[in-house]
Design a protein around this motif. Structure first.
Motif, PDB file in Angstrom:
ATOM      1  N   ASP A  73     -21.166 -22.367  -3.171  1.00 46.27           N
ATOM      2  CA  ASP A  73     -20.590 -21.808  -4.402  1.00 46.27           C
ATOM      3  C   ASP A  73     -19.067 -21.793  -4.340  1.00 46.27           C
ATOM      4  O   ASP A  73     -18.398 -22.046  -5.333  1.00 46.27           O
ATOM      5  N   ARG A  77     -16.209 -24.078  -6.682  1.00 43.25           N
ATOM      6  CA  ARG A  77     -15.111 -23.494  -7.455  1.00 43.25           C
ATOM      7  C   ARG A  77     -13.829 -24.311  -7.289  1.00 43.25           C
ATOM      8  O   ARG A  77     -12.901 -24.176  -8.075  1.00 43.25           O
TER       9      ARG A  77
ATOM     10  N   ALA B 195     -25.367 -26.889 -14.515  1.00 45.36           N
ATOM     11  CA  ALA B 195     -24.039 -26.659 -15.084  1.00 45.36           C
ATOM     12  C   ALA B 195     -23.472 -25.320 -14.612  1.00 45.36           C
ATOM     13  O   ALA B 195     -22.281 -25.205 -14.325  1.00 45.36           O
ATOM     14  N   ALA B 196     -24.339 -24.306 -14.526  1.00 44.12           N
ATOM     15  CA  ALA B 196     -23.865 -22.985 -14.108  1.00 44.12           C
ATOM     16  C   ALA B 196     -23.456 -22.996 -12.639  1.00 44.12           C
ATOM     17  O   ALA B 196     -22.407 -22.470 -12.267  1.00 44.12           O
ATOM     18  N   ARG B 197     -24.278 -23.632 -11.806  1.00 44.86           N
ATOM     19  CA  ARG B 197     -23.943 -23.688 -10.381  1.00 44.86           C
ATOM     20  C   ARG B 197     -22.690 -24.542 -10.166  1.00 44.86           C
ATOM     21  O   ARG B 197     -21.914 -24.297  -9.246  1.00 44.86           O
ATOM     22  N   ALA B 198     -22.508 -25.566 -11.042  1.00 48.94           N
ATOM     23  CA  ALA B 198     -21.371 -26.467 -10.861  1.00 48.94           C
ATOM     24  C   ALA B 198     -20.035 -25.767 -11.100  1.00 48.94           C
ATOM     25  O   ALA B 198     -19.011 -26.209 -10.603  1.00 48.94           O
ATOM     26  N   ILE B 199     -20.018 -24.674 -11.889  1.00 51.57           N
ATOM     27  CA  ILE B 199     -18.755 -23.941 -12.012  1.00 51.57           C
ATOM     28  C   ILE B 199     -18.706 -22.796 -11.008  1.00 51.57           C
ATOM     29  O   ILE B 199     -17.906 -21.872 -11.136  1.00 51.57           O
ATOM     30  N   GLY B 200     -19.573 -22.870 -10.011  1.00 52.54           N
ATOM     31  CA  GLY B 200     -19.467 -21.933  -8.900  1.00 52.54           C
ATOM     32  C   GLY B 200     -20.102 -20.577  -9.127  1.00 52.54           C
ATOM     33  O   GLY B 200     -19.850 -19.648  -8.373  1.00 52.54           O
ATOM     34  N   LEU B 201     -20.935 -20.453 -10.170  1.00 48.77           N
ATOM     35  CA  LEU B 201     -21.622 -19.175 -10.354  1.00 48.77           C
ATOM     36  C   LEU B 201     -22.673 -19.002  -9.267  1.00 48.77           C
ATOM     37  O   LEU B 201     -23.365 -19.947  -8.914  1.00 48.77           O
TER      38      LEU B 201
END
Lengths: 243, 296
Positions: A73, A77, B195-201
């Motif tokens: 994660d 980022r 998509a959610a994991r790709a923005i680091g959530l």
């Protein structure tokens, strides 16, 4: 910024990436060409750790991403990715799509994040659309929002996976223009694409993937005008001419 | 006007609606539906009226005077009003619905989590949903209503029957609703997760901000459906001696040898459930027309 060393990826028995080695410098734009199924998308997804590689190494700012202590994660980022199918969140408006990551992944304060997001929307020409929902936007606008969503995380690198392939031909231009602007501003990007003219104009270097092997990596002009590998010559002979 | 055949040459395909299917748009269709409605209702009414025991049954179930007396009750004769009993049904289902929404969601989320720490809870929630979807509600009511007071656990064993009834209904319906939520969570496209994991959530944030809002929207009609069942099943709490609408009707019936109270109770339940069923149907239709927008 990113170094790929001898990256191998298999799905079941099928090898998709055969020892790919590539380096991406800070502020560099590299376009990744290749036919459908050549492994472009897989390579990008491996860098973002959406896929696990079987062999080889990925070094990001001096650290191996294959280290078992790595928190995926946290890596994501720093390495943004934009998909062919936009994948915007349909239940959130444009502004919330962009601010979700900074708010909920980075835990930054809302007022700061929102003013940045509005500025970002202005830059991509959608300043007036912040309250609209994704299904109210055209494909090109949605893809620009998806790029803004990735940029809002202020990533070190942006990976773009055929971001114009799902678009109506008349909408491709606006997305490519945005990418050109980002390139001029010094955004580090690895772009999988089928847009030859764009690759020639914007990329510093161009790479060709053929059946999971990186056959040629060269400065854009040299790649198109004076390719050295038979696969490259063959590939370029099968696509429309560029100047 | 009869369709013109002049333009159709010998080679033209036959494209007109077959005669027996020509209800189409206008008058025809309306008359057909009115006639068939009247005849169906007529046959049913006739059967009720003319059956050999018809008169007795009408007096038994439909007597207006008995119905009214049952509805308003009569404290001097120890008759509880059905309307008052029905208030018990209403508050019970409101309390249970809220609890079920929360508890069902918890079970569904635990069951779908992949965290290794939650493994025992995950197994437990799977067993839970299997178990309580398989047991009739009334048996759960008995188990909780008679079991909990019997366990002699101090505070826990000293609650009113109404509390035990709410616990039993919540336990059972949470199992159903958890499965509805689970179907909703599964219906959210994988690319949304990516998509959610790709923005680091993180996984939890992905669930909370991306998956659940979409999942819940998708399952509102089936959730309402379960609530309609829950509303009706509050009638079962009468088995624990709680004087709800059903129990009040039952008391009236056994003291006056007339069942009109049951009819009154039924009407009250319909008054509550019909708006809900209409709303559910509206939502389902809206959903359907969205999906079928391109099919005429």
């Amino acid at each position: 910024m990113i170094e790929l060393h001898n990256v191998h990826k298999q799905f079941d028995q099928r090898t998709v990436l055969h020892g790919v080695t590539l380096e991406l410098q800070a502020h560099e734009v590299v376009c990744l060409l290749g036919s459908s199924g050549s492994g472009k998308s897989t390579l990008l997804r491996c860098i973002n750790l959406l896929e696990r590689i079987e062999q080889g190494d990925i070094i990001f700012r001096g650290q191996s991403l294959l280290d078992e202590r790595i928190d995926v994660d946290l890596v994501r980022r720093h390495i943004g990715i934009v998909f062919q199918a936009f994948n915007l969140f349909p239940h959130l408006n444009v502004l919330d799509n962009i601010t979700l990551g900074p708010l909920r992944a980075l835990g930054r304060p809302r007022n700061e994040v929102e003013s940045e997001a509005r500025e970002l929307l202005g830059r991509i020409g959608l300043g007036t659309r912040s309250d609209d929902y994704p299904d109210q936007l055209s494909g090109g606008q949605q893809q620009r929002v998806a790029i803004a969503r990735a940029l809002a995380m202020q990533p070190d690198v942006l990976l773009l996976d055929e971001v114009t392939s799902a678009l109506d031909p008349t909408l491709v231009g606006e997305v490519l223009d945005l990418l050109s602007d980002l390139a001029i501003q010094g955004t580090t990007m690895l772009i999988a694409t089928h847009e030859m003219q764009f690759a020639r104009d914007v990329a510093h270097r161009v790479a060709l993937l053929d059946a999971g092997r990186l056959v040629e990596v060269a400065p854009a002009k040299q790649f198109f005008d004076n390719p050295s590998q038979p696969e490259t010559i063959d590939f370029l002979s099968r696509v429309p001419k560029t100047q | 006007m009869a369709p013109s055949t002049q333009n159709s040459g010998p080679g033209a395909p036959h494209l007109f609606v077959a005669r027996h299917r020509r209800f189409g748009s206008s008058q025809h269709a309306r008359w057909a539906s009115i006639a068939s409605t009247i005849s169906v209702i007529g046959v049913l009414a006739f059967a009720l009226w003319m059956a050999p025991g018809g008169k007795a049954v009408r007096e038994f179930f439909l007597s207006p005077s008995h119905a009214w007396r049952a509805f308003i009750g009569d404290p001097s004769e120890g008759l509880s009003a059905i309307w008052r009993g029905f208030l018990t049904n209403i508050w019970m289902f409101i309390v249970c619905e809220i609890l079920v929404l929360i508890f069902g969601l918890l079970i569904a989320v635990v069951r779908m989590s992949s965290s290794p720490i939650l493994t025992p809870l995950r197994i437990l929630s799977t067993v839970y949903t299997d178990f309580f979807r398989g047991i009739p509600v009334i048996l759960v009511l008995f188990a909780v209503g008679y079991g909990m007071p019997g366990m002699d656990l101090g505070w826990i064993s000293q609650q009113s029957p109404a509390v035990y009834a709410c616990i039993a209904l919540t336990i059972t319906y949470s199992a159903y609703v958890a499965e509805v939520y689970r179907a909703g969570i599964n219906s959210v496209a994988t690319n949304q997760l990516v998509a959610a994991r790709a923005i680091g959530l993180r996984q939890g944030a992905t669930m909370r901000y991306v998956v659940l809002p979409q999942a819940i929207r998708n399952v509102i009609p089936p959730l309402l459906n379960d609530f309609i069942s829950l509303q009706k099943d509050t009638a079962l709490v009468s088995t624990l001696g709680i004087v709800d609408a059903t129990q009040a009707a039952h008391i009236y019936g056994s003291l006056n040898f007339n069942f009109a109270g049951y009819t009154v109770a039924s009407l009250l339940f319909l008054l509550l459930t019909i708006p809900m069923t209409r709303l559910t149907d509206r939502l389902i239709d809206r959903d359907r027309s969205k999906r079928l927008a391109f099919v005429s």
